[in-house]
Design a protein around this motif. Sequence first.
Motif: not given
Length: 298
Positions: A243-247, A258-259, A293-298
Motif C-alpha cells: 500500500v502506497h499513498y501519494r499526495m 492510494r495505490y 495516474p493509473k500506476q504508481l509513479l516512483v
Amino acid sequence: MNGHNDDAGAEEVFAGLRTRLFSTAYRMLGSRADADDVVQDAWLRWQDADHASLRSAEAWLITVTTRLALDRLRERKAERESYPGSWLPEPLVEMDENTPESAAELASDVSLALLWTLERLSADERAAFLLRQAFDQDYGDIAALLGKSEASCRQLVHRAQEKVREERPRFQPSPDAHRALIGAFMQAAGRGDREAMKALLASDVALVSDGGGKMPSFHRVLHGAGRIAGLFWAVEHKHPGGVHYRMARINGEPGLLRYIDGLLESIQSFSIHDSRITSVFVVRNPDKLGSAPKQLLV
C-alpha cells in the motif's frame, strides 16, 4: 472586420472562458465527461449566436452553460437515485501543485465536500445557489433562467444556503495547515499506525465511499475515529508492503491517491475543522479515477 476575423475573435473569446465554463458545468454535474459535453454544446450555440448584439459574452455563455447543465442534471436524476450506494463526484486530480488553472478556477468552491452537500439539493436549488454564490448573478437573471419568480429564487437560495451551512465548517484551514494534516495522516496510514490516525481524526468523523457497484464500498456513511482508522489499518494489514499513498491536489485541495500493488485503488479527499479531519471521501469507482495516474509513479 471580415467574417474570418469575426470567427477568430469569437473563438478567442470562448477559449478565454472555457476553463470557467467547465468549472460552471462541473459544479452543477460533478462529472468531467458531462461537463465537457456541456461545454461542447455551449460552443455549438456560441457559433450560431449573434455576437454583436450581446451586452456581455461572458454572461451569455455562463447562462447558456448553466441552462444546459441544469437540463442534464434533471435528466440524470433517476440515474443518480438508482446509483448503488453513495454517489460522489468524479474527482479532478492535479499532480503538479503549480498548475496555473488550479488555484483560480478549482479551489474549495468545487471541493468534494461541497459537491457532496450540493448533491442533496434539488436541481433548481443547486442552480440558484451556484448562480448566486459562485457567480454573483442577480435574482432577476436567476429567475429568468429558471423560469421562476424572483421571490421563489430567493427562497431557493436561502434553503440551499441553510443546507450548505449546516454541513460546511465555518472556518477553513489555511492551505499549509490542510496539507500538513493530510501529510501526517498519509504517513500514519502508510505505517498502519491506528493510534496516530485516530489522533488526527475528529471523534465523529464521517467516511463516504463510492464504488459505483463495480468495486466494494460501503452503502452508507460510516462514523467514528476508531472505526475509520481501523479501515485504513485493515487495508495496510491485508496488503503488507503493498500500500502506497501519494499526495495530490484533489479538486483544488490537498488529498491522497492510494495505490495497492502499484495500481491506483482510490482517490481520497478530506474536510478539516479545528485541526482534525472531519470527513473522508473515498472514490473507488474505476469510471471516476481517470484523472489520476493509473500506476504508481516512483
